[in-house]
Design a protein around this motif. Structure first.
Motif, PDB file in Angstrom:
ATOM      1  N   LEU A  23       0.756  -0.793  -0.042  1.00 16.04           N
ATOM      2  CA  LEU A  23       0.101  -0.535   0.311  1.00 16.04           C
ATOM      3  C   LEU A  23       1.280   1.311   0.391  1.00 16.04           C
ATOM      4  N   LEU A  24       2.418   1.368   1.080  1.00 21.25           N
ATOM      5  CA  LEU A  24       2.955   2.233   0.850  1.00 21.25           C
ATOM      6  C   LEU A  24       3.608   2.765  -0.775  1.00 21.25           C
ATOM      7  N   ALA A  25       4.042   2.061  -0.783  1.00 20.84           N
ATOM      8  CA  ALA A  25       4.503   1.540  -2.824  1.00 20.84           C
ATOM      9  C   ALA A  25       3.654   2.375  -3.627  1.00 20.84           C
ATOM     10  N   ALA A  26       2.099   2.046  -3.487  1.00 15.95           N
ATOM     11  CA  ALA A  26       1.296   2.367  -4.803  1.00 15.95           C
ATOM     12  C   ALA A  26       0.820   3.438  -4.540  1.00 15.95           C
ATOM     13  N   ILE A  27       1.462   4.201  -2.913  1.00 15.83           N
ATOM     14  CA  ILE A  27       0.668   5.676  -2.785  1.00 15.83           C
ATOM     15  C   ILE A  27       2.398   6.289  -3.454  1.00 15.83           C
ATOM     16  N   ALA A  28       3.536   5.661  -2.810  1.00 16.34           N
ATOM     17  CA  ALA A  28       4.100   6.565  -3.035  1.00 16.34           C
ATOM     18  C   ALA A  28       4.483   6.470  -4.634  1.00 16.34           C
ATOM     19  N   GLN A  29       3.786   5.825  -5.965  1.00 12.30           N
ATOM     20  CA  GLN A  29       4.437   6.046  -7.269  1.00 12.30           C
ATOM     21  C   GLN A  29       3.284   7.327  -7.270  1.00 12.30           C
ATOM     22  N   VAL A  30       1.714   7.774  -7.148  1.00 12.08           N
ATOM     23  CA  VAL A  30       1.104   8.277  -7.263  1.00 12.08           C
ATOM     24  C   VAL A  30       1.469   9.454  -6.255  1.00 12.08           C
ATOM     25  N   VAL A  31       1.656  10.109  -5.473  1.00  4.69           N
ATOM     26  CA  VAL A  31       2.830  11.076  -4.956  1.00  4.69           C
ATOM     27  C   VAL A  31       3.820  11.581  -5.630  1.00  4.69           C
ATOM     28  N   THR A  32       4.916  10.692  -6.400  1.00  2.79           N
ATOM     29  CA  THR A  32       5.701  11.039  -6.977  1.00  2.79           C
ATOM     30  C   THR A  32       5.416  11.739  -8.838  1.00  2.79           C
ATOM     31  N   LEU A  63      -5.677   5.080 -14.309  1.00  4.87           N
ATOM     32  CA  LEU A  63      -6.581   3.560 -14.421  1.00  4.87           C
ATOM     33  C   LEU A  63      -5.113   3.220 -13.702  1.00  4.87           C
ATOM     34  N   ILE A  64      -4.696   3.126 -13.376  1.00  4.12           N
ATOM     35  CA  ILE A  64      -3.559   2.364 -12.474  1.00  4.12           C
ATOM     36  C   ILE A  64      -3.172   2.618 -11.243  1.00  4.12           C
ATOM     37  N   PHE A  65      -3.041   3.388 -10.995  1.00  4.52           N
ATOM     38  CA  PHE A  65      -3.178   4.495 -10.507  1.00  4.52           C
ATOM     39  C   PHE A  65      -3.995   4.219  -9.128  1.00  4.52           C
ATOM     40  N   LEU A  66      -5.510   4.176  -9.682  1.00  5.92           N
ATOM     41  CA  LEU A  66      -6.879   3.918  -8.756  1.00  5.92           C
ATOM     42  C   LEU A  66      -6.653   2.451  -8.177  1.00  5.92           C
ATOM     43  N   VAL A  67      -6.430   1.773  -9.586  1.00  9.27           N
ATOM     44  CA  VAL A  67      -6.285   0.329  -9.361  1.00  9.27           C
ATOM     45  C   VAL A  67      -5.516  -0.404  -8.586  1.00  9.27           C
ATOM     46  N   SER A  68      -4.587   0.152  -8.391  1.00  6.70           N
ATOM     47  CA  SER A  68      -3.967  -0.271  -7.040  1.00  6.70           C
ATOM     48  C   SER A  68      -3.821   0.067  -6.281  1.00  6.70           C
ATOM     49  N   LEU A  69      -4.433   1.007  -6.027  1.00  3.41           N
ATOM     50  CA  LEU A  69      -4.687   1.324  -4.126  1.00  3.41           C
ATOM     51  C   LEU A  69      -6.073   0.692  -3.828  1.00  3.41           C
ATOM     52  N   VAL A  70      -7.005   0.731  -4.922  1.00  3.47           N
ATOM     53  CA  VAL A  70      -8.331   0.117  -4.427  1.00  3.47           C
ATOM     54  C   VAL A  70      -7.755  -1.358  -3.832  1.00  3.47           C
ATOM     55  N   ALA A  71      -7.036  -1.767  -4.838  1.00  2.00           N
ATOM     56  CA  ALA A  71      -6.264  -3.332  -4.806  1.00  2.00           C
ATOM     57  C   ALA A  71      -5.408  -3.763  -3.379  1.00  2.00           C
ATOM     58  N   ALA A  72      -4.540  -2.203  -2.945  1.00  2.32           N
ATOM     59  CA  ALA A  72      -3.559  -2.854  -2.149  1.00  2.32           C
ATOM     60  C   ALA A  72      -4.935  -2.445  -0.408  1.00  2.32           C
ATOM     61  N   ALA A  73      -5.658  -1.915  -0.501  1.00  2.00           N
ATOM     62  CA  ALA A  73      -6.597  -1.309  -0.109  1.00  2.00           C
ATOM     63  C   ALA A  73      -7.841  -2.711   0.601  1.00  2.00           C
ATOM     64  N   VAL A  74      -8.060  -2.981  -0.313  1.00  3.63           N
ATOM     65  CA  VAL A  74      -8.916  -4.188  -0.005  1.00  3.63           C
ATOM     66  C   VAL A  74      -7.815  -5.456   0.280  1.00  3.63           C
ATOM     67  N   LEU A 147      -9.987  -8.307  -8.670  1.00  5.36           N
ATOM     68  CA  LEU A 147      -9.075  -6.679  -8.108  1.00  5.36           C
ATOM     69  C   LEU A 147      -7.760  -6.847  -8.615  1.00  5.36           C
ATOM     70  N   VAL A 148      -7.048  -7.461  -7.582  1.00  2.04           N
ATOM     71  CA  VAL A 148      -5.969  -7.629  -7.474  1.00  2.04           C
ATOM     72  C   VAL A 148      -4.965  -8.297  -8.819  1.00  2.04           C
ATOM     73  N   GLY A 149      -5.727  -9.064  -9.812  1.00  2.22           N
ATOM     74  CA  GLY A 149      -5.860  -9.092 -10.482  1.00  2.22           C
ATOM     75  C   GLY A 149      -4.983  -8.308 -11.280  1.00  2.22           C
ATOM     76  N   THR A 150      -6.225  -7.796 -11.633  1.00  2.93           N
ATOM     77  CA  THR A 150      -6.614  -6.575 -12.996  1.00  2.93           C
ATOM     78  C   THR A 150      -4.856  -4.981 -12.545  1.00  2.93           C
ATOM     79  N   ALA A 151      -5.253  -4.872 -11.639  1.00  2.92           N
ATOM     80  CA  ALA A 151      -4.524  -3.825 -10.909  1.00  2.92           C
ATOM     81  C   ALA A 151      -2.648  -4.652 -11.496  1.00  2.92           C
TER      82      ALA A 151
END
Length: 263
Positions: A23-32, A63-74, A147-151
């Motif tokens: 989750l932290l790595a998924a957030i980091a890619q969005v922030v940078t 789309l990648i950021f959104l799906v990655s964040l949701v998948a990581a949270a779930v 979900l995770v597979g899609t991400a």
């Protein structure tokens, strides 16, 4: 052997640690990307290769950021985080997300060779994460297989395409290839190699849940079609090659998934 979605899997401290890092790595890619990503497109166009995609193609990151964040949270849910597919792929996808975050910092600084190394590592780990998840996930497991597979599929597919586009850009920036029409042959060779890699990944992942395989093939095809749009009438040979390869990868994915589902 796949674990039944109805089977209780007790999450461990290691599972929690892994999924928090994801989750932290998924957030980091969005922030940078939010702070530094705007200059990436401009820098890429300083050394225009024969396979540079249209600018709209990079919208897939949203789309990648959104799906990655949701998948990581779930995946942080106690009932999910211990699934074998997450144990098999979690650390790998965390590395891929981290590479995305680092690449966005390096590329605008014109550290092209180092940025290329980072994106290759990101692509390799994302592909391995997808293949390992597909091998371990139960097709009926919607949170993981769907979900995770899609991400994983979106990240791995787009990084597959971006890696070879990046190679072309790096060759131009270092003077090893000409820009535009002068770089048509190296560009076409890179497209062919990229598609060969994509076909191998689709073949390896098609035995698992459909979502991951479809997402991967769609992301690769998205990049190829964007090359067609950008290079048509400029480097037409590269555009035509990209068009044929986009149709080929989508067709192959459809056949591979259908064959597995009817097997």
């Amino acid at each position: 052997m796949n674990i039944s979605v109805n089977e209780s899997i007790r999450a461990t401290a290691a599972d929690r640690t892994r999924q928090v890092v994801v989750l932290l790595a998924a957030i980091a890619q969005v922030v940078t990307s939010s702070f530094f990503g705007q200059s990436v497109g401009g820098v890429a166009r300083e050394d225009v290769s024969a396979i540079l995609p249209a600018g709209y193609a990079f919208a897939i990151w949203g789309l990648i950021f959104l799906v990655s964040l949701v998948a990581a949270a779930v995946s942080l849910r106690p009932s999910v985080m211990g699934r074998p597919a997450l144990r098999a792929s979690g650390w790998l996808i965390a590395v891929a997300y981290a590479c995305n975050a680092v690449w966005v910092l390096l590329f605008p600084q014109r550290l092209f060779t180092l940025a290329q190394v980072v994106i290759v590592v990101g692509a390799v780990t994302a592909v391995l994460a997808l293949v390992r998840l597909q091998a371990a996930a139960d097709p009926r497991d919607r949170p993981v297989g769907g979900l995770v597979g899609t991400a994983h599929g979106l990240v791995a597919g787009w990084l597959t395409a971006a890696t070879f586009v990046g190679f072309a850009n790096t060759l131009v920036s270092t003077g090893l290839s000409g820009s535009g029409q002068a770089g048509a042959v190296p560009g076409i060779v890179l497209l062919l190699v990229a598609t060969a890699v994509a076909v191998a990944v689709v073949r390896s992942s098609s035995r698992g849940p459909v979502a991951g395989t479809v997402a991967y093939a769609a992301a690769v095809a998205w990049g190829l079609i964007a090359i067609v749009v950008e290079q048509w009438g400029v480097v037409t040979s590269a555009a035509l090659t990209a068009l044929v390869l986009a149709v080929a990868i989508v067709g192959y994915a459809a056949v591979a998934v259908r064959r597995h589902r009817t097997a």
